[in-house]
Design a protein around this motif. Structure first.
Motif, short mmCIF file in Angstrom:
data_model
loop_
_atom_site.label_atom_id
_atom_site.label_comp_id
_atom_site.label_asym_id
_atom_site.label_seq_id
_atom_site.Cartn_x
_atom_site.Cartn_y
_atom_site.Cartn_z
N ALA A 320 -77.50 -68.15 47.63
CA ALA A 320 -78.29 -68.92 46.68
C ALA A 320 -79.08 -70.02 47.38
O ALA A 320 -80.26 -70.23 47.09
CB ALA A 320 -77.38 -69.52 45.61
N ALA A 324 -82.86 -69.12 46.69
CA ALA A 324 -83.30 -69.71 45.42
C ALA A 324 -84.65 -70.40 45.57
O ALA A 324 -84.90 -71.10 46.56
CB ALA A 324 -82.26 -70.70 44.91
N ARG A 328 -83.63 -74.10 42.67
CA ARG A 328 -82.89 -73.72 41.46
C ARG A 328 -81.66 -72.90 41.85
O ARG A 328 -81.54 -71.72 41.51
CB ARG A 328 -83.81 -72.95 40.51
CG ARG A 328 -84.97 -73.79 40.01
CD ARG A 328 -85.97 -72.97 39.22
NE ARG A 328 -87.07 -73.79 38.77
CZ ARG A 328 -87.18 -74.32 37.53
NH1 ARG A 328 -86.24 -74.07 36.65
NH2 ARG A 328 -88.20 -75.07 37.21
N GLN A 331 -79.22 -71.71 38.90
CA GLN A 331 -79.82 -70.61 38.16
C GLN A 331 -79.70 -69.30 38.93
O GLN A 331 -79.46 -68.24 38.35
CB GLN A 331 -81.30 -70.91 37.85
CG GLN A 331 -81.51 -72.05 36.89
CD GLN A 331 -81.67 -73.38 37.59
OE1 GLN A 331 -81.10 -73.59 38.65
NE2 GLN A 331 -82.46 -74.28 37.00
N TYR A 332 -79.85 -69.39 40.24
CA TYR A 332 -79.71 -68.18 41.05
C TYR A 332 -78.26 -67.70 41.01
O TYR A 332 -77.99 -66.50 40.86
CB TYR A 332 -80.12 -68.46 42.50
CG TYR A 332 -80.17 -67.22 43.36
CD1 TYR A 332 -81.34 -66.50 43.51
CD2 TYR A 332 -79.02 -66.76 44.01
CE1 TYR A 332 -81.38 -65.35 44.28
CE2 TYR A 332 -79.05 -65.62 44.78
CZ TYR A 332 -80.23 -64.91 44.92
OH TYR A 332 -80.26 -63.77 45.67
N PRO A 337 -82.42 -64.62 38.44
CA PRO A 337 -83.42 -63.70 39.00
C PRO A 337 -83.15 -62.25 38.64
O PRO A 337 -84.07 -61.48 38.33
CB PRO A 337 -83.33 -63.94 40.51
CG PRO A 337 -82.80 -65.33 40.63
CD PRO A 337 -81.83 -65.47 39.49
#
Length: 799
Positions: A320, A324, A328, A331-332, A337
């Motif tokens: 990540a 990323a 982010r 979120q990764y 994604p």
């Protein structure tokens, strides 16, 4: 002789956890420093297994503390456990120890589970992380890396351990790590604490049913706090908020720790106080009062060395941090994604199914989406050419199989809901939309209103009555009044679906409804039903007076209000006072207002403020204003701006500035422009410029919007009006732009188009308010144009 502890092993675990929190270490960091195994460290912190002397010495060195107190606690634990077993075998069933046993039994009846019994973070809605080939599966969660908000969380938890109840709200976008941060904070708590996650049969039903039983040393897990406070019927959410406030401010019930998470959009709606409605005063006071608010940015900002250490320990964090985009990282890790890639490669019908799920959720349906509802709403949103080409037999099963498949270890975009043990099975499969996709989708579709077929399908197949009511409320807010009334079977004469108080602008229709209402009330009275129920009688008397006023029967209406005032209803005084004021009888009007004000009625206080301000008695006006505006949980913060206008009319600009500033600080960003104008009148250009920048940052875009409109940059003006709306801070720019356009003959068409866009975005109340202003000023052409819009959107539902 050393201290005697009731449970030295629990005390040992608590002391180790407190030291870890004070040093800012996570379990992984403490493991590395002590060079002990993760399981060994976790067991020592847990306070259930007696650690070895060598383990305690290593932990003491890692925590930079003296090992002797820890070793003494260990010795007490070793000796005490054998003694406790013997005492329990000999213990009689009566006496002080029996009372202790009873207390433990009472604790088991309290809501929640012991925090040390919590093993599954995903049961508390912590998100799954991506799967990395070759990774260590011993811990389903990635190694945790602290950020700035964790220090504030830790401070609040330590305060709770010292006896201070608190609410912490983490505000951030989807997959920014809000829930995981709360999970880590809970790990600092000792054994006797409990965690309660109220969700069944619904979030609000659960919390209202169990809140009175919550006792000391309890964590209230309010993940996605909008499910508890932002309800289709605001009164329900307000009951929850009021109950939580009462719990947190009652010392004898504490300490209690409430952990909440919120998306920025939901936070803005719950904490804003903008006209025409202020539906959530208790929620606003709960969230913005003495509670702790922490905003979590989308970008992962942390100590670089800590991140490198975590990346070395966990391949998921390593990937990540390396891949990323724009920092982010969380979120990764949450598989975003992979989710976006899955959506990008979806078939046309799968995308329609996903859009239907987003629309259902953003328009009020709860997280449990029924299969039949998804199928019907997806069909309603699919264009004819796509339906004819792609909706072949089996399309639904194929789309669900594609969307529900996991994405690198995280649930798919639309994942099936597994029934919990002990809950009755649903009559059809249920699905849950990815939180991140919901966040993206509801923003992209924020101004969109689905077609009539969608509303019909959504209401027909809503999973619960609460879901159906929430959808009906959204329809009402978008001018679909016939549809919302159909949900209530047309019987709710005076409630949410009273069309006489909503969008129909024709005076004849209003009069006909008022006449029907008065006739209905007369029938109820003649039947004797009102005499048998005092509460119902009071309700209908108020409605009868209201409708008599609509019919011009002011004397009869005033007589009813006088009767209610004699019965001790505080809100009746103001109506009698306004009746006298309307006919120029100022002295009796003031007498009635003062009676109502002294009885505690805010409206009477406000009308009294206007009268005493006209007499120049501003000190008294200020005193009543402060009473109206405070306390925050039920106060009318608009009172500040109203007094500011009184000062402005009297020429006292200094006091006007003070009260406009008070209004802004209380949340009324609409008042920025008034304050800017006062600074300009006094020649304070620098102060005006500073306020101008502050206003735009707060979402008050009226000035740049009107400048764009004057330069005929209409699209830009529209964008600025909706910018303020999207931030949840104020509707004033939109109202101002609508009013301006509809007052100019050459921009009426643009104004009606903007009005339609506002209605579809859920702001029909604003359009109706503008129509009332235009009607009062004689702009009949504009009023007729708006009436046609309301007729079109309402009639389209029934076609």
């Amino acid at each position: 002789m050393g201290n005697v502890h009731e449970d030295p092993l629990s005390e040992l675990g608590l002391r180790l956890r407190t030291l870890r929190a004070q040093r800012g270490l996570q379990v992984n960091g403490l493991t590395n420093r002590s060079m002990l195994g993760r399981t060994t460290v976790s067991q020592a912190l847990g306070g259930k297994v007696v650690p070895s002397e060598a383990t305690l010495v290593a932990l003491a060195q890692a925590l930079s503390t003296e090992p002797r107190p820890l070793l003494e606690l260990r010795q007490d634990a070793v000796q005490g456990r054998g003694q406790e077993r013997q005492l329990r075998r000999r213990q009689p069933s009566t006496g002080p120890h029996a009372a202790g046993h009873q207390a433990r039994g009472d604790a088991r009846e309290r809501p929640g589970r012991l925090v040390r019994e919590l093993r599954d973070p995903f049961d508390l809605e912590v998100q799954w992380a991506i799967d990395v080939s070759g990774g260590d599966d011993s811990d389903p969660l990635p190694v945790y890396v602290e950020r700035e908000h964790d220090a504030l969380l830790r401070e609040t938890v330590l305060g709770a351990l010292e006896g201070r109840s608190a609410l912490v709200t983490l505000i951030g976008g989807s997959s920014t790590g809000k829930t995981r941060a709360c999970w880590e904070a809970v790990q600092l708590l000792p054994d006797e604490w409990r965690l309660w996650h109220p969700i069944a049969p619904s979030h609000t039903d659960a919390v209202l049913a169990g809140l009175a039983k919550v006792g000391a040393h309890t964590v209230l897990w309010l993940n996605e706090v909008q499910h508890y406070l932002l309800t289709s019927d605001p009164a329900v959410g307000e009951r929850v908020a009021a109950g939580l406030r009462e719990l947190l401010r009652t010392p004898e019930r504490g300490p209690v720790l409430a952990l909440a998470t919120a998306h920025p959009e939901d936070w803005a709606r719950l904490t804003a106080a903008s006209p025409p409605r202020d539906d959530y005063p208790h929620a606003r006071a709960l969230l913005t009062g003495s509670s702790v608010r922490v905003r979590i940015p989308d970008q992962f900002i942390c100590d670089h060395a800590a991140l490198e250490e975590a990346a070395q320990a966990d391949p998921r964090v390593a990937e990540a941090s390396a891949v990323a985009i724009e920092g982010r990282l969380t979120q990764y890790l949450a598989g975003v994604p992979a989710l976006l890639e899955r959506v990008g490669l979806a078939s046309r019908m799968a995308r329609c199914l996903l859009i239907a799920a987003v629309q259902l959720r953003r328009l009020g349906h709860g997280p449990m989406l029924p299969l039949h509802g998804l199928e019907a709403t997806a069909a309603s949103l699919t264009p004819d050419h796509i339906w004819n080409e792609h909706a072949r037999p089996g399309w639904l099963e194929s789309a669900l199989e594609y969307l529900s498949a996991p994405c690198r270890g995280v649930p798919g975009p639309l994942s099936p809901v597994q029934p919990r043990p002990g809950t009755p099975p649903a009559d059809q499969p249920l699905y849950q939309l990815s939180g991140h996709l919901f966040g993206i989708g509801r923003y992209e579709l924020r101004h969109d209103c689905p077609p009539a077929a969608f509303w019909a399908a959504a209401l027909q197949h809503a999973y619960t009555d609460e879901d159906r009511q929430a959808l009906a409320t959204s329809a009402y807010e978008r001018g679909r009044v016939c549809l919302s009334a159909s949900v209530s079977d047309g019987r709710d004469l005076f409630g949410l679906y009273d069309r006489g108080s909503s969008y129909v602008l024709g005076q004849e229709a209003d009069r006909a409804r008022a006449e029907n209402a008065v006739a209905t009330i007369s029938e109820q009275r003649a039947s004797g039903q009102l005499q048998r129920n005092a509460v119902l009688a009071y309700f209908y008397q108020r409605q009868e007076a209201h409708h008599l006023d609509q019919l011009g029967e002011h004397e009869q209406a005033a007589a009813i209000w006088r009767e209610l005032a004699d019965q001790g209803h505080p809100d009746a005084f103001v109506h009698v006072g306004r009746y006298h004021l309307e006919f120029g009888r100022r002295t009796p009007a003031e007498r009635w207002f003062r009676q109502g004000a002294e009885a505690g009625d805010d409206d009477a206080m406000q009308d009294l403020v206007f009268l005493v301000a006209e007499d120049g008695l501003f000190d008294e006006a200020a005193e009543w204003t402060e009473r109206i505006a405070r306390p925050a949980e039920s106060g009318d913060i608009y009172a500040y701006s109203r007094l500011a206008y009184c000062y402005k009319r009297a020429g006292n600009l200094t006091q006007a500035k003070i009260y406009f500033r008070k209004a802004i600080d209380a949340g009324l960003v609409d008042c920025y422009q008034e304050l800017i104008e006062l600074h300009l009148e006094e020649g304070d250009i620098e102060g005006a410029c500073r306020l101008y920048a502050e206003a735009i940052e707060a979402g008050e875009t009226s000035a740049p919007m009107m400048r764009a409109e004057e330069q005929r940059e209409h699209a830009k003006a529209d964008e600025l009006a909706f910018t303020a709306l999207d931030r949840g801070r104020t509707v004033e720019p939109l109202r101002l732009l609508l009013l301006h356009r509809l007052q100019q003959p050459d921009t009426v068409t643009l104004g009606t188009a903007l009005g339609r866009a506002a209605i579809d975005a859920g702001e029909a109340f604003i359009v109706n308010a503008v129509a009332s202003e235009l009607s009062a000023d004689g702009h009949n052409r504009a009023v007729e144009a708006l009436q046609r819009i309301f007729d079109e959107v309402d009639e389209s539902v029934g076609q």
